[in-house]
Design an enzyme around this catalytic site. Structure first.
Site, PDB file in Angstrom:
ATOM      1  N   ASP A  37       0.860  -1.196   0.000  1.00 31.82           N
ATOM      2  CA  ASP A  37       0.000   0.000   0.000  1.00 31.82           C
ATOM      3  C   ASP A  37       0.886   1.232   0.000  1.00 31.82           C
ATOM      4  OD1 ASP A  37      -2.120   2.044   0.848  1.00 31.82           O
ATOM      5  OD2 ASP A  37      -3.294   0.212   0.960  1.00 31.82           O
ATOM      6  N   ASP A  60       3.794   2.279  -4.404  1.00 31.22           N
ATOM      7  CA  ASP A  60       2.895   3.117  -5.199  1.00 31.22           C
ATOM      8  C   ASP A  60       2.694   2.399  -6.527  1.00 31.22           C
ATOM      9  OD1 ASP A  60       1.631   4.921  -6.832  1.00 31.22           O
ATOM     10  OD2 ASP A  60       2.896   6.622  -6.297  1.00 31.22           O
ATOM     11  N   ASN A  87      -5.603  -4.535  -6.551  1.00 32.88           N
ATOM     12  CA  ASN A  87      -6.763  -3.968  -5.858  1.00 32.88           C
ATOM     13  C   ASN A  87      -6.667  -2.459  -5.651  1.00 32.88           C
ATOM     14  OD1 ASN A  87      -9.054  -4.049  -3.692  1.00 32.88           O
ATOM     15  ND2 ASN A  87      -7.281  -3.184  -2.635  1.00 32.88           N
ATOM     16  N   TYR A 154     -13.384   7.738 -13.042  1.00 32.95           N
ATOM     17  CA  TYR A 154     -13.408   6.447 -12.350  1.00 32.95           C
ATOM     18  C   TYR A 154     -14.094   5.382 -13.225  1.00 32.95           C
ATOM     19  CZ  TYR A 154     -14.321   2.953  -8.743  1.00 32.95           C
ATOM     20  OH  TYR A 154     -14.372   1.785  -8.021  1.00 32.95           O
ATOM     21  N   LYS A 158     -12.378   1.940 -14.828  1.00 34.94           N
ATOM     22  CA  LYS A 158     -12.809   0.570 -14.533  1.00 34.94           C
ATOM     23  C   LYS A 158     -13.237  -0.170 -15.804  1.00 34.94           C
ATOM     24  CE  LYS A 158     -11.828   0.732 -10.204  1.00 34.94           C
ATOM     25  NZ  LYS A 158     -10.718  -0.086  -9.687  1.00 34.94           N
ATOM     26  N   ILE A 189     -19.913  -1.124  -1.851  1.00 26.88           N
ATOM     27  CA  ILE A 189     -19.350  -1.777  -0.669  1.00 26.88           C
ATOM     28  C   ILE A 189     -18.963  -0.694   0.338  1.00 26.88           C
ATOM     29  CG2 ILE A 189     -17.634  -3.455   0.150  1.00 26.88           C
ATOM     30  CD1 ILE A 189     -19.403  -4.500  -2.178  1.00 26.88           C
ATOM     31  N   THR A 191     -16.740   0.602   2.348  1.00 25.37           N
ATOM     32  CA  THR A 191     -15.335   0.762   2.735  1.00 25.37           C
ATOM     33  C   THR A 191     -15.117   2.276   2.844  1.00 25.37           C
ATOM     34  OG1 THR A 191     -14.667   1.024   0.450  1.00 25.37           O
ATOM     35  CG2 THR A 191     -14.706  -1.231   1.297  1.00 25.37           C
TER      36      THR A 191
HETATM   37  N1  NAD Z   1     -15.948   0.247  -2.237  1.00 24.08           N
HETATM   38  C1  NAD Z   1     -16.664   0.076  -3.321  1.00 24.08           C
HETATM   39  O1  NAD Z   1     -17.891   0.299  -3.300  1.00 24.08           O
HETATM   40  C2  NAD Z   1     -16.014  -0.403  -4.593  1.00 24.08           C
HETATM   41  C3  NAD Z   1     -16.868  -0.691  -5.672  1.00 24.08           C
HETATM   42  C4  NAD Z   1     -16.302  -1.122  -6.860  1.00 24.08           C
HETATM   43  C5  NAD Z   1     -14.935  -1.279  -6.992  1.00 24.08           C
HETATM   44  N2  NAD Z   1     -14.128  -0.989  -5.921  1.00 24.08           N
HETATM   45  C6  NAD Z   1     -12.677  -1.135  -6.119  1.00 24.08           C
HETATM   46  O2  NAD Z   1     -12.122  -1.965  -5.136  1.00 24.08           O
HETATM   47  C7  NAD Z   1     -10.772  -1.581  -4.880  1.00 24.08           C
HETATM   48  C8  NAD Z   1     -10.584  -1.353  -3.390  1.00 24.08           C
HETATM   49  O3  NAD Z   1     -11.464  -0.314  -2.987  1.00 24.08           O
HETATM   50  P1  NAD Z   1     -11.862  -0.035  -1.457  1.00 24.08           P
HETATM   51  O4  NAD Z   1     -13.304   0.272  -1.466  1.00 24.08           O
HETATM   52  O5  NAD Z   1     -11.347  -1.090  -0.585  1.00 24.08           O
HETATM   53  O6  NAD Z   1     -11.089   1.356  -1.242  1.00 24.08           O
HETATM   54  P2  NAD Z   1     -10.250   1.909  -0.001  1.00 24.08           P
HETATM   55  O7  NAD Z   1     -10.109   3.357  -0.276  1.00 24.08           O
HETATM   56  O8  NAD Z   1     -10.845   1.452   1.266  1.00 24.08           O
HETATM   57  O9  NAD Z   1      -8.835   1.176  -0.183  1.00 24.08           O
HETATM   58  C9  NAD Z   1      -7.985   1.446  -1.273  1.00 24.08           C
HETATM   59  C10 NAD Z   1      -6.555   1.261  -0.832  1.00 24.08           C
HETATM   60  O10 NAD Z   1      -5.709   1.520  -1.964  1.00 24.08           O
HETATM   61  C11 NAD Z   1      -4.603   2.263  -1.524  1.00 24.08           C
HETATM   62  N3  NAD Z   1      -4.007   3.014  -2.624  1.00 24.08           N
HETATM   63  C12 NAD Z   1      -4.484   4.125  -3.253  1.00 24.08           C
HETATM   64  N4  NAD Z   1      -3.630   4.519  -4.196  1.00 24.08           N
HETATM   65  C13 NAD Z   1      -2.574   3.660  -4.174  1.00 24.08           C
HETATM   66  C14 NAD Z   1      -1.376   3.545  -4.907  1.00 24.08           C
HETATM   67  N5  NAD Z   1      -1.070   4.427  -5.882  1.00 24.08           N
HETATM   68  N6  NAD Z   1      -0.542   2.537  -4.633  1.00 24.08           N
HETATM   69  C15 NAD Z   1      -0.829   1.651  -3.643  1.00 24.08           C
HETATM   70  N7  NAD Z   1      -1.946   1.706  -2.906  1.00 24.08           N
HETATM   71  C16 NAD Z   1      -2.813   2.705  -3.176  1.00 24.08           C
HETATM   72  C17 NAD Z   1      -5.166   3.184  -0.452  1.00 24.08           C
HETATM   73  O11 NAD Z   1      -4.133   3.699   0.399  1.00 24.08           O
HETATM   74  C18 NAD Z   1      -6.120   2.246   0.273  1.00 24.08           C
HETATM   75  O12 NAD Z   1      -5.496   1.554   1.325  1.00 24.08           O
HETATM   76  C19 NAD Z   1     -10.524  -0.313  -5.715  1.00 24.08           C
HETATM   77  O13 NAD Z   1      -9.856  -0.667  -6.918  1.00 24.08           O
HETATM   78  C20 NAD Z   1     -11.935   0.167  -5.999  1.00 24.08           C
HETATM   79  O14 NAD Z   1     -12.009   0.966  -7.152  1.00 24.08           O
HETATM   80  C21 NAD Z   1     -14.643  -0.547  -4.731  1.00 24.08           C
END
Ligand code: NAD
Length: 251
Positions: A37, A60, A87, A154, A158, A189, A191
């Protein structure tokens, strides 16, 4: 509890939300998990919650030099790479319509959400080939199938992940690489990212009414899909889209 026994799996963005849930579940099912992360404290907290069979690397995903360092480190220490969960992702300021989005915002979102996934596949596949094969899971979204007027960059990012996943899957299959590649498409979700998009109780209640199952998903609901795709249970599955959304995409 050994669905991924002895596999070495890298989960990016595992310091929060879905990545953290996936890292915990993969470790509980026998994997050695590399938690990466950009957020060090979140990543270390995930490792602490796993309590063994995991370590953290600052990463990163938008930077190619970081990918080279991370993969070299895993091959040097664990000696192999069997699974990669791309992810890490960001959603950017909300709302951002195509009229209000700046070029800087657009490029930032695509550099992490798309370039990060591209670099993960580019550097992950050779490491997996050297380990006898492997499985990549790319986090896309329900947004890959629908217009997202308030999340314009976004949604575009995706959609790109969904398409690119199939390209990697078919290229690897045709070349006999034994590396599978699939995309996972979460609905809404709760989060930190999901909560940022739905900041008020009113906004959440409005959104909840659009989910046929009638409730938001939990990070663990997505983690179980990721576990299946990383495990050998999905050995015949590549280039597919696993939608986990409480039925929203079926309406
Ligand atoms: N939460 C939702 O509703 C949802 C829906 C569809 C898709 N997603 C996808 O699921 C994945 C996880 O999302 P989440 O909801 O857990 O988000 P989140 O914000 O809780 O977690 C994302 C994590 O990615 C890390 N991150 C961001 N930029 C980064 C980088 N350049 N390098 C390394 N780490 C980095 C952040 O520090 C964080 O810990 C994402 O790709 C998101 O687009 C989430």
């Amino acid at each position: 509890m050994s669905r991924v026994a002895d596999k070495v799996v890298l989960v990016t963005g595992a310091g929060s939300g879905i990545g953290r849930a996936a890292a915990k579940l993969l470790a509980a099912e026998g994997a050695t998990v590399i938690v990466s992360d950009i957020n060090q404290s979140g990543g270390l907290e995930t490792v602490h919650r796993i309590g063994g069979r995991a370590r953290f690397l600052l990463h990163d995903t938008a930077q190619e030099t970081d990918w080279k360092r991370i993969i070299d480190d895993i091959l040097a220490r664990e000696g192999r790479l069997d699974g990669l969960v791309n992810n890490a992702g960001i959603a950017g300021p909300f709302p951002s319509t195509f009229e209000s989005e700046t070029v800087e915002q657009w490029q930032r979102i695509l550099s992490i959400n798309v370039q990060g996934v591209f670099l993960g596949c580019k550097h992950g596949v050779p490491a997996m080939r050297g380990s006898g094969g492997g499985s990549i899971v790319n986090l896309s979204s329900l947004a890959a199938f629908l217009g997202t007027p308030d999340l314009s960059a976004y949604g575009a990012s995706k959609g790109a992940v969904r398409q690119f996943t199939k390209t990697v899957a078919i290229d690897c299959a045709r070349k006999g690489y034994k590396v599978r590649c699939n995309s996972v498409h979460p609905g809404v979700i709760l989060t930190p990212m999901g909560e940022g998009i739905l900041p008020s109780d009113r906004a959440r209640e409005r959104m909840r009414k659009h989910i046929p199952i009638g409730e938001f998903g939990a990070p663990e609901d997505i983690a179980y899909g990721i576990l299946y795709l990383i495990s050998d249970e999905s050995r015949f599955v590549t280039g597919t889209e696993l939608v986990i959304d409480g039925g929203m995409n079926a309406i």
